[in-house]
Enzyme design. Structure first.
Site, short mmCIF file in Angstrom:
data_model
loop_
_atom_site.label_atom_id
_atom_site.label_comp_id
_atom_site.label_asym_id
_atom_site.label_seq_id
_atom_site.Cartn_x
_atom_site.Cartn_y
_atom_site.Cartn_z
N ASP A 150 3.95 -31.46 84.58
CA ASP A 150 3.70 -31.51 83.14
C ASP A 150 4.39 -32.69 82.48
O ASP A 150 5.35 -33.26 83.02
CB ASP A 150 4.14 -30.21 82.48
CG ASP A 150 5.60 -29.89 82.74
OD1 ASP A 150 5.99 -29.85 83.91
OD2 ASP A 150 6.35 -29.68 81.76
N GLU A 216 8.14 -27.67 83.16
CA GLU A 216 9.54 -28.09 83.10
C GLU A 216 9.92 -28.54 81.70
O GLU A 216 11.03 -28.28 81.22
CB GLU A 216 9.79 -29.22 84.11
CG GLU A 216 11.27 -29.57 84.34
CD GLU A 216 11.81 -30.59 83.35
OE1 GLU A 216 13.04 -30.77 83.31
OE2 GLU A 216 11.00 -31.20 82.62
#
Length: 563
Positions: A150, A216
């Site tokens: 991400d 994350e």
């Protein structure tokens, strides 16, 4: 000679022994336990050059123009997929903003055929990716290499030199959101392992795991949190030899002959504090002297007027970093050596911060960032609710309850001025225990007013304490450090890997129970020069190629190690 002349960290990202167990528990030694770092003198293990497996060297494979262009195409394919992690993402089946992760998974399958042919893929909680190839010797603990899929959002694409998801390559830099943080690691890891697995004669002796979380940037609970549970069930606590994720600091060349590299061996704590101010609204034609937004502005000013103090702690990673400088660069660090001998931590802290700049400061100081402000619904109606979000990365000399209580203290005069009631972290047992243990004079007095004009509600969210410190000695560190020394070797020079403190946080906070050897390091000379989390994020592709070569050699060295 002053520390400034060492170009310390140019270009980046007395203490209580209490460090509570982070998410998942931990096997590393907590900071403050003298036995963990006693008698540290920065001995270097031997340089470890991969040999005996019949494979070509990383230098020969990843240094050509053709290899670079091939890697550019691989990285472009990944960066072009906008896998953004938004703080308000909904469920997987109801929020369309998750859709790019399916596209990324298809892209990876097409780009890395050997990985998908020879490794087992487990999808954890829909989007978590865990690739495994079992080694021939089950007695050897696996190594686990991590990254995340991400990226953070882009506020305004028009402000970028090149569109953030075009992955434009200018011959030196590849531009794009996530090109550095952290698809840089993801692409490099998969490419290194793809190279190994494309050789039909190579099979690992030691089990190799690649795992990529997908949130994350939103604290990792859906991704790495679930991956950690999956790997714990499979391998058990302390079942993995080494965990390596993103992080670290850029290289530091001292003089002409000593290169220092800084894998992070611990992370600071983390807490997000949310403040919600509830006040009476009304028509804007008859405004109050201060609306809720005005009151919140005063609260922000009060918080930003109080910063935390930096502190080099005895036997901390930063202290050991300075020990290494004094040993291997004595002519350039006479001031450091003198202060170490005198055990003058106060002056050592001042020297480190003054000459190291903002990056050095926030390695050893609790940071405070006002990141979110929300309030008001209508231009002709005064706001009834105003919300504030403050991000803290908590240094080990402080604690999360201390940070929480400081906010109560710092805004107390504003609370009194506007006759507000305060609901501070209700039901948070650690905070309540902290306050109960304070002397009476350090507590904020309870108010007896009954005619409050509004309410300030404080709450803590996304908490994780400072992590314990991973070892910088022993057989696992020796292989890791020896590989670093090999990968960054240069003629006539010495390479010194030094453990340091991570300013931010990584997915490793969800993996701490799996191994005592948890390191956060992006093996790049340019770490921090790449505009992560802001406009014009980019990565130097020659530096990226070094990463691919390093991961390739790291897997080979651990595969040959008996530890």
């Amino acid at each position: 000679m002053a520390l400034r002349k060492l170009s310390l960290l140019a270009g980046v990202a007395g203490v209580s022994a209490f460090v509570s167990a982070p998410i998942g528990g931990a096997y590393q030694k907590p900071l403050g336990q003298e036995s963990a770092v006693a008698n540290f003198n920065c001995d270097l293990p031997p340089v470890l050059t991969p040999a005996g497996d019949g494979l070509p060297s990383g230098q020969s494979l990843f240094s050509s123009e053709a290899a670079l262009l091939k890697q550019v195409k691989r990285h472009q394919a990944v960066v072009r997929v906008p896998t953004v992690c938004y703080d308000d993402l909904g469920s997987f089946d109801e929020d369309d903003r998750w859709a790019p992760f399916y596209v990324l998974h298809d892209t990876l399958a097409k780009t890395y055929p050997a990985v998908y042919d020879r490794m087992t893929l487990d999808k954890v909680n829909t989007f978590g990716l865990v690739y495994t190839i079992n080694g021939s010797d089950p007695s050897l603990k696996p190594i686990f290499l991590a990254a995340h899929q991400d990226v953070v959002p882009v506020a305004d694409e028009s402000t970028w030199t090149h569109p953030p998801f075009d992955a434009y390559f200018d011959g030196e830099f590849l531009w794009g959101r996530g090109s550095s943080d952290d698809k840089n690691s993801l692409t490099a890891l998969l490419s290194a392992v793809e190279t190994l697995l494309s050789n039909p004669d190579w099979s690992p002796t030691r089990t190799l795991i690649l795992a990529f979380g997908f949130d994350e940037e939103c604290s990792g609970y859906k991704g790495a949190g679930k991956i950690g549970e999956f790997l714990t069930e499979k391998y058990g606590d302390d079942g993995i030899a080494l965990i390596l994720d993103e992080g670290g600091l850029p290289v530091q060349l001292v003089g002409d002959d000593t290169l220092y590299l800084f894998p992070s061996v611990m992370e600071k704590g983390h807490v997000d504090i949310w403040a919600d101010l509830h006040v009476v609204g009304g028509h804007s034609s008859m405004p109050f002297p201060h609306t809720g937004i005005g009151i919140m502005a005063e609260i922000i000013t009060a918080l930003e007027s109080h910063t935390y103090e930096p502190q080099v702690l005895k036997n901390s990673p930063t202290y050991n970093h300075l020990v290494c400088l004094a040993r291997y660069s004595p002519e350039e660090s006479t001031d450091i050596a003198d202060l170490l001998k005198k055990d003058d931590l106060k002056k050592l802290t001042t020297l480190f911060v003054e000459d190291g700049g903002k990056v050095a400061r926030y390695m050893i100081q609790t940071s405070q960032a006002i990141d979110i402000i929300q309030g008001g619904q209508k231009i002709n109606a005064m706001p009834e609710v105003v919300s504030l979000g403050v991000n803290y990365r908590v240094a080990p000399q402080d604690s999360i309850p201390k940070v929480q209580h400081n906010i109560v203290k710092y805004v107390d005069s504003i609370v009194q001025k506007y006759n507000l009631s305060v609901k501070a972290y209700e039901g948070e047992q650690e905070y309540e225990a902290y306050v109960a243990g304070l002397p009476l004079e350090d507590r904020v007095a309870a108010r007896s007013d009954v005619d409050y004009q509004g309410t300030l509600v404080l709450r803590g969210d996304e908490k994780s304490e400072s992590t314990p410190v991973s070892p910088t000695s022993g057989p696992i560190w020796d292989v890791f450090s020896g590989t670093i020394q090999h990968a960054f070797a240069f003629e006539g020079g010495k390479v010194v890997p030094v453990g340091e403190i991570m300013n931010g946080n990584t997915d490793t906070r969800h993996y701490l129970n799996l191994s005592p050897h948890v390191y956060r390091w992006t093996p790049s000379r340019q770490r921090g020069d790449e505009n992560i989390h802001t406009i014009d994020e980019r990565v130097r592709m020659d530096s990226h190629m070094e990463m691919v070569s390093f991961y390739y050699d790291l897997v080979r060295n651990f595969d040959a190690a008996e530890a």
